[in-house]
Design a protein around this motif. Structure first.
Motif, PDB file in Angstrom:
ATOM      1  N   ALA A   3       0.829  -1.200   0.000  1.00 41.42           N
ATOM      2  CA  ALA A   3       0.000   0.000   0.000  1.00 41.42           C
ATOM      3  C   ALA A   3       0.867   1.256   0.000  1.00 41.42           C
ATOM      4  N   LEU A   4       0.819   1.995   1.108  1.00 43.50           N
ATOM      5  CA  LEU A   4       1.445   3.314   1.152  1.00 43.50           C
ATOM      6  C   LEU A   4       2.965   3.237   1.062  1.00 43.50           C
ATOM      7  N   ALA A   5       3.568   2.252   1.707  1.00 37.74           N
ATOM      8  CA  ALA A   5       5.032   2.140   1.670  1.00 37.74           C
ATOM      9  C   ALA A   5       5.529   1.872   0.256  1.00 37.74           C
ATOM     10  N   ARG A   6       4.828   1.011  -0.483  1.00 34.09           N
ATOM     11  CA  ARG A   6       5.238   0.727  -1.866  1.00 34.09           C
ATOM     12  C   ARG A   6       5.048   1.951  -2.748  1.00 34.09           C
TER      13      ARG A   6
ATOM     14  N   THR B 249       2.168  11.584  -1.864  1.00 32.51           N
ATOM     15  CA  THR B 249       1.601  10.253  -2.066  1.00 32.51           C
ATOM     16  C   THR B 249       0.188  10.159  -1.511  1.00 32.51           C
ATOM     17  N   ILE B 250      -0.026  10.709  -0.314  1.00 32.81           N
ATOM     18  CA  ILE B 250      -1.353  10.574   0.301  1.00 32.81           C
ATOM     19  C   ILE B 250      -2.347  11.585  -0.271  1.00 32.81           C
ATOM     20  N   ARG B 251      -1.853  12.629  -0.894  1.00 32.32           N
ATOM     21  CA  ARG B 251      -2.756  13.643  -1.423  1.00 32.32           C
ATOM     22  C   ARG B 251      -3.314  13.183  -2.756  1.00 32.32           C
TER      23      ARG B 251
ATOM     24  N   VAL C  49      -4.892  18.705   2.202  1.00 30.70           N
ATOM     25  CA  VAL C  49      -4.049  17.798   2.970  1.00 30.70           C
ATOM     26  C   VAL C  49      -4.830  17.188   4.118  1.00 30.70           C
ATOM     27  N   GLY C  50      -5.671  17.989   4.782  1.00 31.82           N
ATOM     28  CA  GLY C  50      -6.463  17.459   5.881  1.00 31.82           C
ATOM     29  C   GLY C  50      -7.423  16.374   5.443  1.00 31.82           C
ATOM     30  N   ALA C  51      -8.072  16.553   4.289  1.00 32.50           N
ATOM     31  CA  ALA C  51      -8.982  15.524   3.785  1.00 32.50           C
ATOM     32  C   ALA C  51      -8.219  14.281   3.358  1.00 32.50           C
ATOM     33  N   SER C  52      -7.025  14.468   2.802  1.00 29.84           N
ATOM     34  CA  SER C  52      -6.218  13.309   2.403  1.00 29.84           C
ATOM     35  C   SER C  52      -5.754  12.524   3.617  1.00 29.84           C
TER      36      SER C  52
ATOM     37  N   ALA D 104      -7.362  12.330   6.439  1.00 27.14           N
ATOM     38  CA  ALA D 104      -8.547  11.644   6.961  1.00 27.14           C
ATOM     39  C   ALA D 104      -8.876  10.381   6.176  1.00 27.14           C
ATOM     40  N   ALA D 105      -8.406  10.282   4.940  1.00 24.59           N
ATOM     41  CA  ALA D 105      -8.678   9.106   4.116  1.00 24.59           C
ATOM     42  C   ALA D 105      -7.633   8.015   4.274  1.00 24.59           C
ATOM     43  N   VAL D 106      -6.605   8.239   5.112  1.00 28.28           N
ATOM     44  CA  VAL D 106      -5.596   7.196   5.335  1.00 28.28           C
ATOM     45  C   VAL D 106      -6.254   6.016   6.032  1.00 28.28           C
ATOM     46  N   PRO D 107      -6.109   4.796   5.513  1.00 24.61           N
ATOM     47  CA  PRO D 107      -6.862   3.657   6.069  1.00 24.61           C
ATOM     48  C   PRO D 107      -6.410   3.227   7.453  1.00 24.61           C
ATOM     49  N   ASP D 108      -5.121   3.246   7.747  1.00 27.36           N
ATOM     50  CA  ASP D 108      -4.654   2.750   9.043  1.00 27.36           C
ATOM     51  C   ASP D 108      -4.974   3.785  10.131  1.00 27.36           C
ATOM     52  N   PRO D 109      -5.640   3.394  11.212  1.00 27.48           N
ATOM     53  CA  PRO D 109      -6.040   4.386  12.229  1.00 27.48           C
ATOM     54  C   PRO D 109      -4.861   4.984  12.989  1.00 27.48           C
TER      55      PRO D 109
END
Length: 293
Positions: free
Chosen positions: A57-60, A101-103, A109-112, A114-119
């Protein structure tokens, strides 16, 4: 005589231990480069930080970013590590790549975040974003500091592992070349002239250094050894030799330089500054000849 014997023993031991530590560090760096130990540990740390243990996921996605891994591809799609992995990531580049990457698209940035899956990761990024007051640059600085602190802890783990590797390599070399500290100390104490040929600190692993090393009482005279009380003492000497490499080559070579200086003329006096010399000359009154009676 006693002082000369002590110096020769110190010189011989410091030269042997320093050279062995230099060999061990060279082998250790070669193994680390051959197996990519730093890069593998860095990748493992990034996967833990980004909660992506399977590298899917995010790391890759982060490792596919050119700011993080400009020379390699992302690897296979089945979660395998990339073929070319960096052994160091600049914290500022990590922060830029993570935000990029997360955006997603035109999202903030705040909405992105909030969409990160890992709590847990989402909570960490939200805290950093709130601390930055919603400013992008301050948020990136906070992410860079977070990454830098994580890498400092990771470097501590790497150093502890490398200490174990150094000790094992030193023990292996001590057994292969029979570098027995107890036998070496006894031989140098009884025959201090064995270390008289050591006159300077070696600059590297050249032929002259190895010739001086082989002149010391190390190596096998008969093999295999007899399993008796003397062999138990020999094993203890190997263990002592392996433990000495944990101090590092600079420690032993500095001790060697000090011992050589003591054996020679000693340290040179510090030069007198011109102003101090003039002040000393003015403070000393010339002797006047006595007047005749």
């Amino acid at each position: 005589m006693f002082g000369s014997t002590v110096l020769e023993v110190a010189i011989g031991l410091a030269f042997c231990y320093g050279t062995l530590a230099l060999v061990v560090s060279t082998l250790q760096e070669a193994l680390a480069a051959a197996f990519g130990l730093r890069a593998a540990l860095l990748l493992d740390g990034v996967k833990r930080m980004l909660a992506d243990p399977r590298f899917e996921a995010l790391a890759r996605s982060l490792y596919a970013h050119p700011l993080v891994n400009p020379q390699g591809s992302t690897g296979a799609r089945d979660g395998r590590a990339p073929e070319l992995r960096p052994s160091y990531i600049e914290p500022a580049h990590f922060a830029l790549a993570l935000v990029d990457t997360i955006r997603e698209g035109e999202n903030s940035v705040g909405a992105s975040i909030a969409a990160v899956p890992d709590p847990q990761l989402r909570r960490t990024l939200q805290i950093l974003y709130a601390q930055a007051g919603g400013e992008l640059q301050r948020f990136q600085d906070g992410v860079a500091a977070w990454f830098d602190n994580a890498m400092q802890r990771l470097s501590g783990v790497y150093k502890r592992r490398q200490l174990l590797v150094s000790w094992l390599l030193a023990l292996l070399l001590a057994i292969l070349f029979n570098i027995d500290s107890i036998h070496l100390f006894r031989s140098l104490w009884q025959h201090p002239v064995l270390a008289a040929h050591i006159t300077s600190v070696p600059a590297g692993l050249d032929g002259a250094t190895l010739d001086q090393l082989w002149a010391l009482p190390i190596g096998w005279t008969s093999f295999p050894p007899v399993l008796n009380a003397d062999f138990a003492l020999q094993v203890a000497g190997w263990l002592v030799t392996a433990c000495t490499t944990l101090f590092g080559a600079p420690f032993w070579f500095d001790l060697l330089q000090r011992a050589i200086n003591l054996r020679g003329t000693g340290a040179k006096p510090a030069p007198v500054l011109p102003q101090e010399a003039r002040a000393s000359a003015q403070s000393v009154q010339p002797l006047q000849p006595a007047e005749p009676a």
